[in-house]
Scaffold this active site. Structure first.
Site, PDB file in Angstrom:
ATOM      1  N   GLY A  14       0.783  -1.240   0.000  1.00  0.00           N
ATOM      2  CA  GLY A  14       0.000   0.000   0.000  1.00  0.00           C
ATOM      3  C   GLY A  14       0.809   1.281   0.000  1.00  0.00           C
ATOM      4  O   GLY A  14       0.355   2.302   0.506  1.00  0.00           O
ATOM      5  N   ARG A  93      -6.354  -8.561  -8.073  1.00  0.00           N
ATOM      6  CA  ARG A  93      -7.424  -9.372  -8.647  1.00  0.00           C
ATOM      7  C   ARG A  93      -8.058  -8.590  -9.793  1.00  0.00           C
ATOM      8  O   ARG A  93      -8.372  -7.411  -9.646  1.00  0.00           O
ATOM      9  CB  ARG A  93      -8.488  -9.696  -7.596  1.00  0.00           C
ATOM     10  CG  ARG A  93      -9.540 -10.638  -8.118  1.00  0.00           C
ATOM     11  CD  ARG A  93     -10.366 -11.209  -7.009  1.00  0.00           C
ATOM     12  NE  ARG A  93     -11.475 -10.373  -6.596  1.00  0.00           N
ATOM     13  CZ  ARG A  93     -12.530 -10.105  -7.356  1.00  0.00           C
ATOM     14  NH1 ARG A  93     -12.594 -10.559  -8.586  1.00  0.00           N
ATOM     15  NH2 ARG A  93     -13.502  -9.352  -6.894  1.00  0.00           N
ATOM     16  N   HIS A 111       0.301   1.012 -13.079  1.00  0.00           N
ATOM     17  CA  HIS A 111       1.030  -0.163 -13.560  1.00  0.00           C
ATOM     18  C   HIS A 111       2.513   0.182 -13.642  1.00  0.00           C
ATOM     19  O   HIS A 111       2.873   1.236 -14.182  1.00  0.00           O
ATOM     20  CB  HIS A 111       0.495  -0.573 -14.935  1.00  0.00           C
ATOM     21  CG  HIS A 111       1.204  -1.764 -15.489  1.00  0.00           C
ATOM     22  ND1 HIS A 111       1.005  -3.045 -15.004  1.00  0.00           N
ATOM     23  CD2 HIS A 111       2.142  -1.876 -16.448  1.00  0.00           C
ATOM     24  CE1 HIS A 111       1.787  -3.880 -15.657  1.00  0.00           C
ATOM     25  NE2 HIS A 111       2.482  -3.198 -16.537  1.00  0.00           N
TER      26      HIS A 111
HETATM   27  C1  GRF Z   1       3.208  -1.045  -7.558  1.00  0.00           C
HETATM   28  O1  GRF Z   1       4.435  -1.225  -8.222  1.00  0.00           O
HETATM   29  C2  GRF Z   1       2.100  -0.860  -8.550  1.00  0.00           C
HETATM   30  O2  GRF Z   1       2.485  -0.171  -9.689  1.00  0.00           O
HETATM   31  C3  GRF Z   1       1.743  -2.283  -8.896  1.00  0.00           C
HETATM   32  O3  GRF Z   1       1.876  -2.996  -7.699  1.00  0.00           O
HETATM   33  C4  GRF Z   1       2.784  -2.321  -6.839  1.00  0.00           C
HETATM   34  C5  GRF Z   1       2.033  -2.026  -5.583  1.00  0.00           C
HETATM   35  O4  GRF Z   1       2.841  -1.447  -4.598  1.00  0.00           O
HETATM   36  N1  GRF Z   1       0.450  -2.340  -9.510  1.00  0.00           N
HETATM   37  P1  GRF Z   1       2.183  -0.764  -3.354  1.00  0.00           P
HETATM   38  O5  GRF Z   1       1.242  -1.776  -2.708  1.00  0.00           O
HETATM   39  O6  GRF Z   1       1.438   0.458  -3.828  1.00  0.00           O
HETATM   40  O7  GRF Z   1       3.320  -0.414  -2.448  1.00  0.00           O
END
Ligand code: GRF
Length: 199
Positions: A14, A93, A111
């Site tokens: 998060g 998910r 992403h």
């Molecule tokens: C991030 O790299 C995001 O781009 C990807 O998953 C990761 C999540 O990291 N979709 P976090 O939980 O926000 O620290």
């Protein structure tokens, strides 16, 4: 203009959620973070959200008959919180087509790659294996396809000699934490929609 009410969906640590919460503290930020939904009670970000005084909810696939029923539970929570915009932030998910359709133009994802290059998982490993010199992150509107949907913004970083997936991920993550709040602000202000920049 009233602040847009935002829910964040997470599965893990998060850090992007935390960046959005921090940005939304600014009085002139056009959105407020109302609540956080996780698909697992193990998501470490839930603790951060609770410490911030935010409402949290857990919607586990295994507690529902199927994906559509789990999506309906998410939908019900969004409605209960009177949500305007949804941010997926490391939500692992794939949401079903009905929910994506209903929230079209109001649901965003981040992403860790320069889409349309490198959709899917393990982007940093795949970027290194491909030998490209530029990498980064993308915030986009969510559609039913994975990591598809109109791009709201991107940030680039160089791939450096000696990079590991971890060093590259860390460099991209710094940009994620800047990009996501900036993109959410643009959407919340109505400056950009599914069809591109407005006005
Ligand atoms: C991030 O790299 C995001 O781009 C990807 O998953 C990761 C999540 O990291 N979709 P976090 O939980 O926000 O620290």
């Amino acid at each position: 203009m009233a602040k847009k009410r935002v829910a964040i969906l997470i599965s893990g640590r998060g850090s992007n959620m935390a960046a959005l919460i921090a940005a939304a503290r600014a009085p002139d930020y056009p959105a407020e973070i109302v609540g956080v939904i996780a698909n697992t009670p193990k998501a470490a970000g839930l603790e951060t959200a609770r410490a911030e005084g935010l409402r949290t909810a857990i919607v586990r696939l295994k507690d529902h008959a199927d994906k559509a029923a789990a999506d309906a539970a998410i939908e019900a929570q969004l409605e209960a919180w009177n949500i305007d915009l949804v941010c997926l932030a490391g939500f692992m998910r794939l949401l079903g087509p009905e929910l994506c359709q209903r929230w079209q133009g109001r649901i965003l994802n981040i992403h860790p790659a320069l889409l349309p290059a490198f959709p899917g998982l393990d982007t940093h490993e795949r970027v290194l294996a491909a030998g490209v010199t530029e990498h980064g992150c993308t915030v986009h509107f969510v559609t039913a396809g994975m990591d598809e949907g109109p791009i709201i913004g991107q940030a680039k970083v160089p791939v450096l000699a000696g990079d590991t997936p971890e060093s590259l991920a860390a460099r991209v993550l710094v940009e994620e934490h800047r990009l996501y709040p900036a993109c959410l602000a643009r959407v919340a202000r109505g400056e950009i929609g599914m069809a591109g920049p407005t006005g």
